[in-house]
Design a protein around this motif. Structure first.
Motif: not given
Length: 81
Positions: A59-81
């Motif tokens: 995958y290229d993106a990820h979102l995680y949420l939890a009711n105890w306050g944890t929020h996380r986002i991950m993005l996969r970015l292309p490598r520089p040429c």
């Protein structure tokens, strides 16, 4: 207090193949899985997969949420040429 966790993954650059969808299905039998996404909510238990590895392999993106306050986002970015 009850537990709540939300996982979402998006494939933006390339959709998952049928084989890849079978591979991620092995991580969760209840997730909603398509060629471009994976979503699941947990009210007990936990996700068996590794979100970092999921973004690395599928995958290229990820979102995680939890009711105890944890929020996380991950993005996969292309490598520089």
């Amino acid at each position: 207090m009850s537990e709540y966790q939300y996982y979402e993954f998006l494939a933006i650059d390339r959709p998952l193949t049928d084989r890849q969808q079978v591979e991620v299905r092995a991580l969760s039998t209840r997730a909603h899985i398509t060629a471009t996404g994976f979503t699941n909510e947990y009210h007990w238990g936990d996700f068996r997969g590794d979100p970092s590895r999921m973004v690395e392999r599928y995958y290229d993106a990820h979102l995680y949420l939890a009711n105890w306050g944890t929020h996380r986002i991950m993005l996969r970015l292309p490598r520089p040429c």
